[in-house]
Design an enzyme around this catalytic site. Structure first.
Site, PDB file in Angstrom:
ATOM      1  N   HIS A 138      73.223   8.798 -25.724  1.00  0.00           N
ATOM      2  CA  HIS A 138      73.292   9.252 -24.339  1.00  0.00           C
ATOM      3  C   HIS A 138      74.498   8.619 -23.637  1.00  0.00           C
ATOM      4  O   HIS A 138      75.249   9.288 -22.933  1.00  0.00           O
ATOM      5  CB  HIS A 138      71.984   8.863 -23.623  1.00  0.00           C
ATOM      6  CG  HIS A 138      71.843   9.472 -22.265  1.00  0.00           C
ATOM      7  ND1 HIS A 138      71.007   8.958 -21.317  1.00  0.00           N
ATOM      8  CD2 HIS A 138      72.442  10.547 -21.703  1.00  0.00           C
ATOM      9  CE1 HIS A 138      71.106   9.702 -20.214  1.00  0.00           C
ATOM     10  NE2 HIS A 138      71.965  10.668 -20.437  1.00  0.00           N
ATOM     11  N   HIS A 169      65.884   2.669 -33.574  1.00  0.00           N
ATOM     12  CA  HIS A 169      66.106   4.126 -33.583  1.00  0.00           C
ATOM     13  C   HIS A 169      66.134   4.674 -32.151  1.00  0.00           C
ATOM     14  O   HIS A 169      67.013   5.454 -31.789  1.00  0.00           O
ATOM     15  CB  HIS A 169      65.020   4.813 -34.415  1.00  0.00           C
ATOM     16  CG  HIS A 169      65.026   6.308 -34.307  1.00  0.00           C
ATOM     17  ND1 HIS A 169      65.700   7.119 -35.186  1.00  0.00           N
ATOM     18  CD2 HIS A 169      64.440   7.141 -33.393  1.00  0.00           C
ATOM     19  CE1 HIS A 169      65.539   8.383 -34.827  1.00  0.00           C
ATOM     20  NE2 HIS A 169      64.770   8.422 -33.736  1.00  0.00           N
ATOM     21  N   GLU A 170      65.169   4.234 -31.330  1.00  0.00           N
ATOM     22  CA  GLU A 170      65.126   4.701 -29.938  1.00  0.00           C
ATOM     23  C   GLU A 170      66.362   4.218 -29.172  1.00  0.00           C
ATOM     24  O   GLU A 170      66.896   4.943 -28.337  1.00  0.00           O
ATOM     25  CB  GLU A 170      63.835   4.269 -29.243  1.00  0.00           C
ATOM     26  CG  GLU A 170      62.540   4.797 -29.881  1.00  0.00           C
ATOM     27  CD  GLU A 170      62.545   6.298 -30.164  1.00  0.00           C
ATOM     28  OE1 GLU A 170      63.227   7.043 -29.446  1.00  0.00           O
ATOM     29  OE2 GLU A 170      61.879   6.713 -31.133  1.00  0.00           O
ATOM     30  N   HIS A 172      69.164   6.512 -29.672  1.00  0.00           N
ATOM     31  CA  HIS A 172      69.194   7.654 -28.747  1.00  0.00           C
ATOM     32  C   HIS A 172      69.838   7.254 -27.416  1.00  0.00           C
ATOM     33  O   HIS A 172      70.592   8.026 -26.827  1.00  0.00           O
ATOM     34  CB  HIS A 172      67.778   8.176 -28.488  1.00  0.00           C
ATOM     35  CG  HIS A 172      67.197   8.940 -29.644  1.00  0.00           C
ATOM     36  ND1 HIS A 172      67.875   9.946 -30.284  1.00  0.00           N
ATOM     37  CD2 HIS A 172      66.002   8.845 -30.281  1.00  0.00           C
ATOM     38  CE1 HIS A 172      67.123  10.442 -31.260  1.00  0.00           C
ATOM     39  NE2 HIS A 172      65.976   9.776 -31.286  1.00  0.00           N
TER      40      HIS A 172
HETATM   41 ZN   LIG Z   1      64.358  10.002 -32.489  1.00  0.00          ZN
END
Ligand SMILES: [Zn+2]
Length: 234
Positions: A111, A103-104, A107
């Site tokens: 980006h 999940h990270e 991100h």
């Molecule tokens: Zn998150």
């Protein structure tokens, strides 16, 4: 007491409802994470290793992976280009750990590809921080001094905070969607393991929905209080 009559009125029920919803969401994510923290992934990969694999396969080489203390404190910092994984994710080989790590990474990929809602969210962070810091004092001061425009300005700032939480939702849902797709596509997790990771990420996403809902209830309450005071004075 003045403060007492001002903020412990019947609209206080909205605060209680919000607190209950947030508590349920938080309990749910903690128990789901705990449950799938006991399920090891068959490839025996740690959260850090999974994050390295995912970032590399996405062609991201300038993001540092760090360890952070705390429970579910995992996050990606776009400004620093650092992905931080908590103790129960970093060195853990559980299905839950891999779900969070992916999940990270989601991100970090957002980006990299300039995903619109993430950019918008990043820009809004200082505005939202300023709003949540100043809205309550302004409303309180507006009511005490009988200056309704001041209280209304406080409400506008609080609406800004609600909007910030609203744009957080697509960012979070999209990161989880990317995570599941990558875990599946790269063959990191499969079958039951993937279902477990999905459950952890869904529970985590619900905490953001609960936070938004709680803020909307607070906003509703603030509007009712300010309107009520405006009417009493006019
Ligand atoms: Zn998150």
């Amino acid at each position: 007491m003045f403060y007492h009559s001002l903020f412990y009125d019947s609209t206080y029920i909205l605060v209680i409802i919000g607190a209950i919803i947030s508590a349920i969401a938080s309990w749910n994510v903690n128990s789901t994470f705990k449950k799938y923290s006991k399920v090891r992934n068959s490839r025996n990969i740690t959260g850090r290793q999974a994050a390295e694999m995912i970032l590399q396969s996405a062609g991201i080489y300038d993001v540092t992976i760090e360890r952070i203390s705390g429970n579910l404190t995992d996050h990606y910092s776009p400004n620093e280009k650092v992905l931080r994984l908590s103790d129960s994710v970093y060195n853990a080989t559980s299905v839950a750990a891999l779900g969070v790590a992916a999940h990270e990474c989601g991100h970090a990929i957002q980006h990299q590809v300039d995903y619109g809602p993430l950019t918008l969210r990043s820009i809004s962070v200082p505005v939202a921080r300023f709003g949540s810091w100043l809205s309550w004092p302004l409303i309180l001061l507006g009511i005490i001094l009988g200056r309704m425009p001041l209280a209304e300005l406080g409400i506008i700032l609080f609406i800004g905070v609600v909007l910030f939480q609203l744009i957080t939702l697509p960012v979070e849902f999209d990161a989880s969607k990317r995570a599941i797709k990558i875990l599946d596509g790269n063959g990191i997790l499969g079958g039951e393991e993937l279902t477990g990771a999905k459950k952890v990420l869904s529970a985590a996403a619900m905490t953001y929905v609960a936070a938004l809902f709680t803020s909307i209830l607070q906003l509703l309450r603030l509007v009712l209080i300010v309107q009520g005071n405006g009417r009493r004075r006019s």
